[in-house]
Structures are given as structure tokens and as C-alpha cells.
Scaffold this active site. Structure first.
Site, short mmCIF file in Angstrom:
data_model
loop_
_atom_site.label_atom_id
_atom_site.label_comp_id
_atom_site.label_asym_id
_atom_site.label_seq_id
_atom_site.Cartn_x
_atom_site.Cartn_y
_atom_site.Cartn_z
N GLU A 120 0.82 -1.20 0.00
CA GLU A 120 0.00 0.00 0.00
C GLU A 120 0.87 1.25 0.00
O GLU A 120 1.95 1.28 0.58
CB GLU A 120 -0.94 0.00 1.21
CG GLU A 120 -2.02 -1.06 1.10
CD GLU A 120 -3.01 -1.06 2.26
OE1 GLU A 120 -4.18 -1.40 2.01
OE2 GLU A 120 -2.62 -0.73 3.39
N CYS A 147 1.38 -1.47 15.70
CA CYS A 147 1.31 -1.21 14.26
C CYS A 147 0.62 -2.36 13.54
O CYS A 147 1.00 -3.52 13.69
CB CYS A 147 2.74 -1.04 13.71
SG CYS A 147 2.80 -0.73 11.94
N GLY A 199 6.97 -1.84 6.05
CA GLY A 199 8.35 -2.31 6.07
C GLY A 199 9.32 -1.38 6.78
O GLY A 199 9.00 -0.23 7.10
N GLU A 200 10.51 -1.89 7.04
CA GLU A 200 11.62 -1.15 7.64
C GLU A 200 12.61 -0.85 6.52
O GLU A 200 13.30 -1.75 6.03
CB GLU A 200 12.27 -1.99 8.75
CG GLU A 200 13.63 -1.54 9.22
CD GLU A 200 13.69 -0.08 9.68
OE1 GLU A 200 14.39 0.72 9.01
OE2 GLU A 200 13.03 0.24 10.69
N SER A 231 11.96 6.86 7.51
CA SER A 231 11.60 6.52 8.89
C SER A 231 12.12 5.13 9.23
O SER A 231 11.86 4.17 8.52
CB SER A 231 10.07 6.55 9.06
OG SER A 231 9.72 6.12 10.35
N SER A 253 11.23 6.07 14.67
CA SER A 253 10.05 5.56 15.38
C SER A 253 10.47 5.28 16.82
O SER A 253 10.97 4.20 17.13
CB SER A 253 9.54 4.27 14.71
OG SER A 253 9.02 4.55 13.44
N PHE A 254 10.29 6.25 17.67
CA PHE A 254 10.86 6.19 19.02
C PHE A 254 9.87 5.58 20.02
O PHE A 254 10.11 4.53 20.58
CB PHE A 254 11.29 7.60 19.44
CG PHE A 254 12.37 7.61 20.49
CD1 PHE A 254 13.60 7.05 20.23
CD2 PHE A 254 12.16 8.19 21.73
CE1 PHE A 254 14.61 7.04 21.19
CE2 PHE A 254 13.15 8.19 22.70
CZ PHE A 254 14.38 7.62 22.43
N HIS A 255 8.80 6.31 20.31
CA HIS A 255 7.61 5.78 20.96
C HIS A 255 7.71 5.41 22.44
O HIS A 255 6.70 5.03 23.03
CB HIS A 255 7.05 4.57 20.21
CG HIS A 255 6.87 4.79 18.74
ND1 HIS A 255 6.19 5.88 18.23
CD2 HIS A 255 7.31 4.08 17.67
CE1 HIS A 255 6.21 5.81 16.91
NE2 HIS A 255 6.89 4.75 16.54
N ASN A 330 -3.68 5.47 15.89
CA ASN A 330 -4.74 5.17 14.93
C ASN A 330 -5.17 3.72 15.14
O ASN A 330 -4.41 2.80 14.85
CB ASN A 330 -4.23 5.38 13.50
CG ASN A 330 -3.79 6.82 13.28
OD1 ASN A 330 -4.56 7.74 13.49
ND2 ASN A 330 -2.54 7.01 12.86
#
Length: 396
Positions: A120, A147, A199-200, A231, A253-255, A330
Site C-alpha cells: 500500500e 502497528c 516495512g523497515e 523513517s 520511530s521512538f515511541h 490510529n
């Protein structure tokens, strides 16, 4: 920690990602080839070496400036040379399976690639820019517990052609290719690209690098490196290479602000923890000459959204030119978390802002078509798991 030799396999968390083998004897796709690769391919097909540089420039402009897919339309090339190209090559982009348009104008494309796999991409229009969020893998190795993409196991890396092709498909859909003879339109509908889809990206480094070389090339799609953001969840050995070989802006992407919580939210933290990641980031702005690193921080109710978390966050990133993107979670079917209350998000943002960091709260976009951050997933691969099963896998 020693890096895995590039010739063996890219660095991965827990699986070996194997490059896709192209069918024997098929036409070679010119999309995604760097200028050097395109030159070599043309010479191998019979282009005289003395003409190769000129031919690269001509073909490059047809594909990436004008958006042409048919060699017969390349009118500044001799007919016999166009026939030679058609005999050996193709200009192929992913197939659009479905296109959904959100109430807020966000567009989500489900794209079919070689092997029947699907990925996507999402286009987000705003007043001052249009951002295209593209994917780098089918599925993801990382299994981040908040995620949706992470619940789909990795199938394979995308090729450079499949990465560049996402940008070309979006420009097709938006009618953004210029028309020969028409007045030049300086408006860019796809003005920014973010590698924040499935993906990474740093687990598919070589293909991402080559694709971004094509996208940044000034004679084609021509997006500057400052308009491209990659990212990553923190694949430490590849961060310096990103600065040196791509040079785009970086988002992390820390979070979480403790290893205990980040281990749960972003499992790759068990390999490269917060301290190791931050050490690698302190060099990045100098290496790439970029302005700031973006720290992405998803707001999860009762998990990482306290005042103490906000204060720890600004202490951790001290000395790193940074901005902090706060992302309201989300939700997706079966998600094991809830979005933080708006008042809590604003209080968190206020602490970060008063510490001297920009702390924009990202407006959720495309939620009605599952196009928002963390919601992407191939339609054919959507897991039919209960909330309890997902929570169990997330260690909750």
C-alpha cells in the site's frame, strides 16, 4: 556488534531476506535503475559505448520527466533504436488493484507487484504540500505491537523499481506528468516523499538507496533530499550509511522513554537499545547536513503518555537537533491499545514545547479508509486475529 556482510544478506532482525530472482529471459525493467545501471544495460543490449551517456539522458527524461511508458513515443530516438529498446526492455510500474479516497482527500493505493504480492501507498494532500507515503517491504520484520503492518510477517523486500514505481503510480493518478508543449506548471502535487509505509527501509538498504537516487535526480522526478524523509525503528549499523549514501532527512520511530516499554512496543530495541540508538543519531545531522531529526512518538493511553515520559524524552534527546512528532494512535481492528485522551496529548506536547522542541500533533488522516499511520496492510494478507490473540503476541 559486527555488521553482516552485504554480499551475504542485509541486516535483519530475525529472518534472512533474500532478493527476488527475476524470470530468466524476460524483458528487463528500466524503472529503478540508477544512471550507471541504465548505461550498462543499454551497452549490453547493443548501444555503442560512445552513445551510451547521451542515450541514458534521453531515456531518463522520457521515463522520469515526461512519464512515458512506450518506447515508440520517444520521438527523439531513431526508429530502429526504439525497436532495439522494445526488444530488450520494458517500462513497468506496479498495478493499481484498488484506489480509495478518504473524506479528507487522502488517497490509498493497493498495488500489485511481481509474484502477486501487494503493498500500500498513501497520498496525503495538504494546503502547502502533498506527501506520498511509500512502502519498502511486503509486510515487516519488526512486529511493533501498536502497528497493524507489523502483524503481517515479512514476505519480501521491494526492488528499487517497485519503490520508484509507487511514486510514478501516484503521479499517474494525480495527472502530474507535464504535457509536451504546454506551459510549465511549477505546482508539485507530490512534493514530499516519506518512507513510512509498509516495512523497515533500512532492512532493504540497497534498493531504497538506489530508488531514492532516481527520485532525487534533477532531470526527472527531481525531489530534493530535503523533501524525502526515511523513517526507521533504529537499525543502528545502517544509520551512518543512510547519511552518507542517501542523505535524506531521518525520522525515528521512538515511541517510548524506557527500554522496558520500548522493548514491548518496538522489539528491535532489544538488539539496539535507546542509548545505542541515540549515540548513533548524534552524528547524523553532521553527516547529512540535515536540519533536524524527527522523533515519532505514538500516543498510547496509559502506556507512554505521562508527564514523566515527556520529561524523560526531552532529557534523552538533549544535544540532538530534533523535532518531536506526536501521533495520536490510529486504531485498527483488534488493536491492543487505545489513543491517549486529547487533553493528555496536549499536556505532553506542552512539556516538550517548553523544553525548546517543536512538538506538532499529527492530525490523523485517512482513518476512514485505514490509511493512517500504522494502519497499512495488504488486503490479501489481513490477519483475522482476535483482540486477545494480538494482545498475547504483543506480550500484554
Amino acid at each position: 556488534m559486527p555488521e553482516a556482510p552485504a554480499a551475504v544478506a542485509p541486516i535483519t532482525q530475525d529472518v534472512l531476506t533474500i532478493p527476488r530472482k527475476l524470470p530468466e529471459g524476460g524483458l528487463r525493467n528500466l524503472v529503478g535503475l540508477t544512471r550507471d545501471q541504465l548505461r550498462d544495460a543499454l551497452i549490453a543490449a547493443g548501444t555503442p559505448e560512445k552513445q551510451a551517456k547521451m542515450r541514458v539522458g534521453q531515456i531518463w527524461q522520457w521515463i522520469y520527466h515526461w512519464g512515458v511508458r512506450d518506447f515508440a513515443a520517444m520521438t527523439n530516438l531513431a526508429k530502429d533504436y526504439r525497436a532495439l529498446l522494445a526488444e530488450h526492455f520494458e517500462i513497468s510500474v506496479p498495478e493499481v488493484v484498488t484506489r480509495q479516497i478518504s473524506a479528507d482527500g487522502t488517497r490509498k493505493y493497493l498495488l500489485r507487484i511481481a509474484g502477486g504480492h501487494e503493498v500500500e501507498a498513501v497520498y496525503i494532500p495538504e494546503e502547502t504540500r502533498g506527501t506520498l507515503c511509500i512502502s519498502s517491504q511486503v509486510g515487516c520484520t519488526l512486529t511493533c505491537s501498536f502497528c497493524h503492518t507489523g502483524t503481517q510477517k515479512l514476505v519480501r523486500n521491494l526492488t528499487a523499481a517497485e519503490i520508484v514505481g509507487q511514486v510514478m503510480v501516484a503521479r499517474d493518478d494525480l495527472g502530474e506528468w507535464p504535457v509536451p508543449g504546454a506551459p510549465k506548471d511549477e505546482t508539485r502535487l507530490v512534493s514530499n516523499v516519506v518512507l513510512m509505509g509498509m516495512g523497515e527501509p533500512l532492512y532493504n538498504f540497497d534498493n531504497v538507496r538506489d530508488a531514492m537516487k532516481v527520485v532525487m535526480d534533477g532531470e526527472g522526478i527531481s525531489l530534493s533530499r530535503r523533501r524525502i524523509t526515511l523513517s526507521t525503528s533504529g537499525i543502528v549499523p545502517e544509520i551512518a550509511r543512510t547519511a552518507e549514501e542517501i542523505g535524506c532527512l531521518l525520522a525515528i520511530s521512538f515511541h517510548a522513554t524506557t527500554d522496558e516499554v520500548r522493548d514491548r512496543l518496538v522489539p528491535v530495541n532489544k538488539k539496539w537499545n535507546i542509548a545505542t540508538l541515540l549515540d548513533a543519531l548524534r552524528d547524523y545531522p553532521r553527516l547529512s547536513n540535515s536540519e533536524r531529526i524527527t522523533f515519532e512518538y505514538v500516543m498510547l493511553k496509559g502506556v507512554n503518555d505521562s508527564d514523566a515520559d515527556a520529561k524523560r524524552l526531552v532529557k534523552l534527546i538533549a544535544g540532538i537537533p530534533a523535532k518531536i512528532n506526536l501521533i495520536p494512535f490510529n486504531e485498527w481492528p483488534g488493536a491492543p491499545y487505545e489513543r491517549s485522551d486529547w487533553e493528555r496529548i496536549e499536556a505532553f506536547a506542552d512539556i516538550v514545547y517548553k523544553a525548546g522542541y517543536a512538538s506538532p500533533i499529527r492530525t490523523p488522516r485517512g482513518e476512514d479508509i485505514m490509511a493512517a499511520c500504522g494502519q497499512l496492510k495488504s488486503a490479501t494478507e489481513r490477519a483475522r486475529k482476535s483482540r486477545a490473540e494480538i494482545a498475547s503476541e504483543a506480550g500484554l
